[in-house]
Scaffold this motif. Structure first.
Motif, PDB file in Angstrom:
ATOM      1  N   ILE A 193       0.838  -1.199   0.000  1.00 47.01           N
ATOM      2  CA  ILE A 193       0.000   0.000   0.000  1.00 47.01           C
ATOM      3  C   ILE A 193       0.875   1.252   0.000  1.00 47.01           C
ATOM      4  N   LYS A 194       1.974   1.217   0.750  1.00 51.21           N
ATOM      5  CA  LYS A 194       2.911   2.352   0.716  1.00 51.21           C
ATOM      6  C   LYS A 194       3.379   2.609  -0.715  1.00 51.21           C
ATOM      7  N   LYS A 195       3.724   1.530  -1.417  1.00 51.35           N
ATOM      8  CA  LYS A 195       4.171   1.670  -2.807  1.00 51.35           C
ATOM      9  C   LYS A 195       3.068   2.286  -3.670  1.00 51.35           C
ATOM     10  N   ASN A 196       1.835   1.807  -3.471  1.00 53.67           N
ATOM     11  CA  ASN A 196       0.725   2.295  -4.291  1.00 53.67           C
ATOM     12  C   ASN A 196       0.413   3.764  -4.037  1.00 53.67           C
ATOM     13  N   PHE A 197       0.678   4.233  -2.825  1.00 54.42           N
ATOM     14  CA  PHE A 197       0.503   5.659  -2.552  1.00 54.42           C
ATOM     15  C   PHE A 197       1.318   6.478  -3.557  1.00 54.42           C
ATOM     16  N   HIS A 198       2.479   5.948  -3.943  1.00 63.82           N
ATOM     17  CA  HIS A 198       3.374   6.646  -4.869  1.00 63.82           C
ATOM     18  C   HIS A 198       3.114   6.249  -6.320  1.00 63.82           C
ATOM     19  N   ARG A 199       3.003   4.949  -6.569  1.00 62.03           N
ATOM     20  CA  ARG A 199       3.002   4.435  -7.941  1.00 62.03           C
ATOM     21  C   ARG A 199       1.646   4.538  -8.626  1.00 62.03           C
ATOM     22  N   THR A 200       0.576   4.259  -7.876  1.00 64.67           N
ATOM     23  CA  THR A 200      -0.744   4.086  -8.485  1.00 64.67           C
ATOM     24  C   THR A 200      -1.674   5.266  -8.235  1.00 64.67           C
ATOM     25  N   TYR A 201      -1.637   5.809  -7.038  1.00 65.54           N
ATOM     26  CA  TYR A 201      -2.557   6.876  -6.657  1.00 65.54           C
ATOM     27  C   TYR A 201      -1.802   8.196  -6.521  1.00 65.54           C
ATOM     28  N   ASP A 202      -2.509   9.239  -6.110  1.00 65.14           N
ATOM     29  CA  ASP A 202      -1.861  10.520  -5.845  1.00 65.14           C
ATOM     30  C   ASP A 202      -1.374  10.541  -4.394  1.00 65.14           C
ATOM     31  N   LEU A 203      -0.074  10.727  -4.208  1.00 62.40           N
ATOM     32  CA  LEU A 203       0.532  10.641  -2.882  1.00 62.40           C
ATOM     33  C   LEU A 203      -0.140  11.577  -1.884  1.00 62.40           C
ATOM     34  N   HIS A 204      -0.310  12.832  -2.264  1.00 59.56           N
ATOM     35  CA  HIS A 204      -0.839  13.824  -1.323  1.00 59.56           C
ATOM     36  C   HIS A 204      -2.278  13.512  -0.923  1.00 59.56           C
ATOM     37  N   ASN A 205      -3.107  13.153  -1.900  1.00 59.75           N
ATOM     38  CA  ASN A 205      -4.502  12.832  -1.586  1.00 59.75           C
ATOM     39  C   ASN A 205      -4.608  11.596  -0.697  1.00 59.75           C
ATOM     40  N   CYS A 206      -3.717  10.627  -0.924  1.00 58.82           N
ATOM     41  CA  CYS A 206      -3.734   9.413  -0.098  1.00 58.82           C
ATOM     42  C   CYS A 206      -3.366   9.722   1.351  1.00 58.82           C
ATOM     43  N   ILE A 207      -2.387  10.597   1.545  1.00 55.51           N
ATOM     44  CA  ILE A 207      -1.992  10.965   2.908  1.00 55.51           C
ATOM     45  C   ILE A 207      -3.145  11.673   3.618  1.00 55.51           C
ATOM     46  N   ILE A 208      -3.861  12.536   2.881  1.00 54.87           N
ATOM     47  CA  ILE A 208      -5.034  13.213   3.452  1.00 54.87           C
ATOM     48  C   ILE A 208      -6.119  12.200   3.804  1.00 54.87           C
ATOM     49  N   SER A 209      -6.366  11.239   2.902  1.00 52.60           N
ATOM     50  CA  SER A 209      -7.395  10.220   3.151  1.00 52.60           C
ATOM     51  C   SER A 209      -7.068   9.401   4.390  1.00 52.60           C
ATOM     52  N   LEU A 210      -5.787   9.064   4.563  1.00 55.05           N
ATOM     53  CA  LEU A 210      -5.377   8.306   5.743  1.00 55.05           C
ATOM     54  C   LEU A 210      -5.612   9.124   7.012  1.00 55.05           C
ATOM     55  N   ALA A 211      -5.347  10.429   6.942  1.00 51.48           N
ATOM     56  CA  ALA A 211      -5.582  11.297   8.102  1.00 51.48           C
ATOM     57  C   ALA A 211      -7.070  11.399   8.436  1.00 51.48           C
ATOM     58  N   ASP A 212      -7.926  11.277   7.417  1.00 47.42           N
ATOM     59  CA  ASP A 212      -9.372  11.265   7.666  1.00 47.42           C
ATOM     60  C   ASP A 212      -9.803   9.984   8.375  1.00 47.42           C
TER      61      ASP A 212
END
Length: 397
Positions: free
Chosen positions: A183-202
């Motif tokens: 999942i860490k890899k996908n935050f970078h490779r597949t999805y948008d890193l910044h939006n994923c970090i925000i989603s995790l914080a939610d």
């Protein structure tokens, strides 16, 4: 939960606060004064745990020295342990994080100075790669998160540092260490890193967030080579992770709107030292490339730590370094590419890529790449040496 009412200054003796606005505590000092800083922070904050167990999540991304400015300093973690054991005797305390692929968690614990905590305090230190997890729906399917988040009070203990991909790394970014490797890899490779970090914080909000800024990192963080450390002399903490990050980022000289993964906190009060007295503007990262010994290392948000860690491990091998120096050293390679970087690059004949993410760019531009997700340190060393040999042979003709 049961507290020790006989202890002077016990948080149990405080009057209940009617505040609805979160407090952000700013404390100034050194690592020698870490306990008094942490005790005052907890008491001033009004934090009241609801469970009889605590999960402390530091930033232990790799095997770095405590004074590297990259990992959460053990003096801060030790102060938290001492505080919790003093005021909440008998409570279970677990310290946990995950580190990069090909990195020994035991080595990380030794190098960072955490290895004596289990014997000295009876706490447990766990690799989050081995813990039980529960399923959590999110916008891209299912996340597997540590069950510790449900069974324990969650204390997020981040490091204050600049970051090449996210501008800063503070409490919100530190939560990425909760995730499984893929999942860490996908935050970078597949999805948008910044939006994923925000989603995790939610999805995940710590019960308490502490940011170790006594010794911080500026410039091209989180790289350790040639990246200056800064005697910032601060710890910032709050029951609101977003408010704590807002204050820390402002202290570092950022406008919150400049940081793509950081929401603007909706109201908070600063207690302790005023924001004006805490301001410590940090040198910002170079957003295009990092220059080390005349070599340009290109990094974008698609590169993950999984490639950076084995690359650094390869260059920690003295035998490998001797071979590299004998073949022209780092100066023999002009550009090193990580991630899906697709910008302009000069001197393509002196360029090499690392990791599967570079494959498309490598084919398009015509430079060699070392495959793997991530490539192992041994693979990196083998191909790096071969590249230098081929270059040296070519230059003779």
């Amino acid at each position: 939960m049961e507290k020790n009412p006989a202890t002077p200054g016990n948080p149990m003796n405080r009057k209940k606060s009617s505040r609805t606005m979160p407090l952000v505590i700013t404390a100034q000092g050194t690592y020698r004064k870490a306990y008094s800083m942490i005790e005052n922070i907890f008491i001033q904050s009004g934090y009241e745990p609801k469970k009889n167990s605590f999960f402390i999540k530091p930033n232990l991304v790799d095997a770095f020295h405590p004074r590297s400015g990259i990992v959460t300093h053990p003096a801060v973690i030790e102060a938290i342990i001492q505080y919790l054991q003093r005021y909440y005797p008998g409570a279970e305390i677990i310290i946990g994080d995950s580190c990069g692929v090909h990195v020994s968690f035991a080595r990380v614990i030794r190098k960072t100075g955490y290895n004596h905590f289990e014997k000295k305090y009876g706490v447990r230190i766990l690799s989050l790669d081995t813990v039980e997890r529960y399923s959590q729906k999110w916008e891209h399917g299912i996340l597997k998160l540590p069950t510790l988040l449900k069974t324990h009070e969650y204390i997020n203990v981040a490091k204050m540092k600049t970051h090449l991909q996210t501008s800063v790394s503070l409490g919100i970014k530190n939560q990425k260490g909760l995730l499984e490797t893929n999942i860490k890899k996908n935050f970078h490779r597949t999805y948008d890193l910044h939006n994923c970090i925000i989603s995790l914080a939610d999805l995940v909000q710590p019960d308490f967030t502490i940011i170790d800024g006594i010794l911080s990192l500026e410039g091209n963080g989180p790289l350790d080579t040639g990246t200056p450390k800064k005697d910032t002399g601060l710890i910032i903490a709050s029951t609101s992770m977003i408010a704590a990050d807002n204050v820390a980022a402002t202290i570092m000289g950022y406008d919150i709107n400049e940081i793509a993964h950081m929401p603007v906190a909706q109201g908070f009060e600063i207690v302790g030292h005023s924001l004006e007295k805490c301001m410590r503007p940090h040198v910002r990262p170079n957003e295009k490339f990092v220059e080390i010994l005349n070599t340009h290392i290109y990094i974008d948000k698609t590169m993950c730590t999984q490639c950076a860690v084995p690359f650094k491990d390869a260059f920690r091998d003295p035998v490998f370094l001797i071979k590299v120096i004998g073949l022209g050293g780092l100066r023999g390679i002009k550009n090193i590419i990580f991630g899906k970087y697709s910008g302009s690059i000069d001197n393509l004949d002196n360029t090499i890529g690392f990791g599967d993410c570079t494959s498309k760019t490598a084919r398009k531009m015509g430079f060699p790449t070392v495959q793997g997700c991530p490539p192992t340190p041994e693979t990196i060393k083998k191909h790096y040496i071969q590249f230098l040999k081929n270059k040296k042979k070519k230059n003779k003709h």
